[in-house]
Design an enzyme around this catalytic site. Structure first.
Site, PDB file in Angstrom:
ATOM      1  CB  SER A 110      -0.942   0.016   1.196  1.00 36.36           C
ATOM      2  OG  SER A 110      -0.223   0.245   2.372  1.00 36.36           O
ATOM      3  CG  HIS A 154       0.038  13.161   1.646  1.00 31.79           C
ATOM      4  ND1 HIS A 154      -1.289  13.381   1.387  1.00 31.79           N
ATOM      5  CD2 HIS A 154       0.084  12.108   2.492  1.00 31.79           C
ATOM      6  CE1 HIS A 154      -2.016  12.511   2.063  1.00 31.79           C
ATOM      7  NE2 HIS A 154      -1.211  11.724   2.743  1.00 31.79           N
ATOM      8  CG  HIS A 177      -4.995   4.836  -1.861  1.00 28.47           C
ATOM      9  ND1 HIS A 177      -6.086   4.314  -2.520  1.00 28.47           N
ATOM     10  CD2 HIS A 177      -4.563   3.885  -0.998  1.00 28.47           C
ATOM     11  CE1 HIS A 177      -6.316   3.084  -2.059  1.00 28.47           C
ATOM     12  NE2 HIS A 177      -5.413   2.808  -1.146  1.00 28.47           N
ATOM     13  CB  THR A 236      -2.475  -4.809  -5.305  1.00 26.72           C
ATOM     14  OG1 THR A 236      -1.075  -4.529  -5.322  1.00 26.72           O
ATOM     15  CG2 THR A 236      -3.133  -4.052  -6.440  1.00 26.72           C
ATOM     16  NE  ARG A 237      -7.351  -5.724   0.380  1.00 26.66           N
ATOM     17  CZ  ARG A 237      -7.796  -4.612  -0.218  1.00 26.66           C
ATOM     18  NH1 ARG A 237      -6.953  -3.680  -0.594  1.00 26.66           N
ATOM     19  NH2 ARG A 237      -9.079  -4.452  -0.452  1.00 26.66           N
ATOM     20  N   GLY A 293      -2.743  -3.449  15.119  1.00 22.51           N
ATOM     21  CA  GLY A 293      -1.747  -3.380  14.055  1.00 22.51           C
ATOM     22  C   GLY A 293      -0.669  -2.358  14.383  1.00 22.51           C
TER      23      GLY A 293
END
Lengths: 295, 295
Positions: A115, A119, A129, A132-133, A280
């Site tokens: 990910s 900015h 942004h 992918t996963r 996390g």
């Protein structure tokens, strides 16, 4: 730390792809970072990505394993860009099982992904942004997307940038299924929307989840093409805009628009909220926050 | 717009207090704004509050009425301070009734309150939040609190400021019930906490809700004393700190600490989330966001 790759699972066809998928995300990260560093160098800056490895923190009620590498660059063109690659495995806590496909039968999961959020210093350059996963429970699927956040949606330059970004993603989609782009574009428009303001976050792009066509190899090829499309489109947009002069009013407007980005991420973004609620890595999850914001 | 004061309700003793409570919140707002403007003037600045009246937006499934006035000042001492007074009435939508005392029997409600957040230019001056309110359903109660957010929790000056702030609130509490301060201080510590970071938001204060001692007049007197305590304590802290010299490093640290403030408000603050989800006035709800933030 548990060896993430060894987690046993009822094996959908995706299971065999784990090492290749993880290797792809890491290689894509390396290519993206090299490209972004090259853009900094072309501008006479010497900014480089700084990488930090992290292990997955303990999730109460789960048995986590794995971790990731977050790569962060604060440059002259890229005011702040973070690229996070993570590969984690463990057990989903009770409260999440009902919402994750295939987890009701067996709480174990495996996930790998990339990910990225950029900015930009110059308000003429759109923020972006991309992610992918691949996820595995007793089922396996891909997800991801990318969206562009120009600071002035209606300016001709912003419209042109958005058109190029969409064209690249559409190309990747159309090579695989003519239905993908309209569906994934609409999904993106729905997802990146701030209901409390009645505003889209930006100029959209594509968003997809639970993608399992029945052919894991084919879906993986699509995910690779989405990554290639991002790499082809976004650096070109940055290069053509990053030397444009800008005014203080444009910068102020950019900082206010970044506030919308923060509002979206903390109020609605499923990945952010999921990550924060499951213990996390806070720094990795919030790496996407803008460097400077105004309200 | 419905006349908020005319909403019929099964009448707890609080109902008769409505005009006095609303008038108190408005008078307190006027005194606070005058004091803050005086501080600006003492610093040679000419900043003044700008007030905007707003009507309550339509809540799907309810029949809202009332509105409020938000007063905003961007000055040299007060980088951004917002004071919002609102008096609203209507019907709570289905999904909220279960969580609001006395609303299961009858969805009508009436609420009046003052809320204030100040973000200060000088990182040596702590930020502050303060609010008090009265709510009516088939029951009636008061709620509110105040908490201080020094930028450096462990600096002797910050410790002294926090001690004075707490002492003032404790005084207001102790005059009414010796059990209030320990209970409301602990409530504040629990509430203003960022679990994803394992950090308190600041140096605390007091927080209370559902306060109904059985004597509405007595509870209203307590709420007035909390307002007086805030007015006695905070301007004094501002005056003694606002001319202290500060470094760029302190300013940067302040902007990062403000990021925690944003994280708290958008991830956890019940008032913020309730307001945004029920179609409240976005500008009034997010008036508390810091003027400038970094991550």
């Amino acid at each position: 730390m548990q060896d993430a790759s060894a987690t046993p699972l009822a094996a959908p066809p995706h299971a065999a792809l784990r090492p290749r998928v993880q290797a792809w995300f890491e290689a894509l990260r390396d290519r993206i970072c090299a490209e972004f560093e090259a853009i900094e160098a072309e501008s006479g800056a010497s900014a480089r990505f700084v990488s930090t490895a992290w292990d997955r923190a303990c999730d109460p009620g789960g048995s986590p394993g794995g971790g990731g590498v977050m790569s962060l660059m604060r440059g002259q063109v890229f005011e702040k860009v973070g690229v996070n690659v993570s590969t984690v495995a463990g057990e989903l806590s009770e409260s999440f099982r009902a919402n994750i496909p295939g987890a009701a039968e067996d709480p174990r999961f495996w996930a790998s992904g990339i990910s990225l959020v950029a900015h930009m210093a110059n308000p003429r350059v759109p923020a972006v942004h991309f992610n992918t996963r691949m996820l595995l429970t007793t089922r396996g699927w891909f997800g991801g997307g990318g969206d562009l956040t120009p600071m002035r949606l209606d300016a001709p330059e912003a419209v042109a940038d958005a058109a190029d970004f969409h064209a690249a993603l559409r190309g990747a989609c159309d090579r695989h299924d003519p239905g993908y782009y309209p569906r994934f574009k609409a999904w993106c428009d729905r997802y990146f929307y701030l209901p409390h303001r009645g505003e889209p976050r930006g100029a959209g792009g594509i968003f997809f989840d639970n993608l399992d066509s029945g052919d894991a190899l084919r879906d993986f090829a699509f995910v690779r093409d989405v990554g290639e499309a991002f790499l082809a489109a976004y650096p070109a947009i940055v290069r053509r805009r990053c030397r444009e002069p800008w005014t203080e009013a444009e910068r102020t407007h950019q900082l206010l628009r970044r506030g919308r980005y923060v509002e979206f991420n903390l109020l609605y973004d499923r990945g952010t909220l999921f990550g924060l609620r499951t213990g996390g890595n806070v720094e990795a999850i919030l790496m996407s926050m803008p460097p400077e914001v105004r309200w």
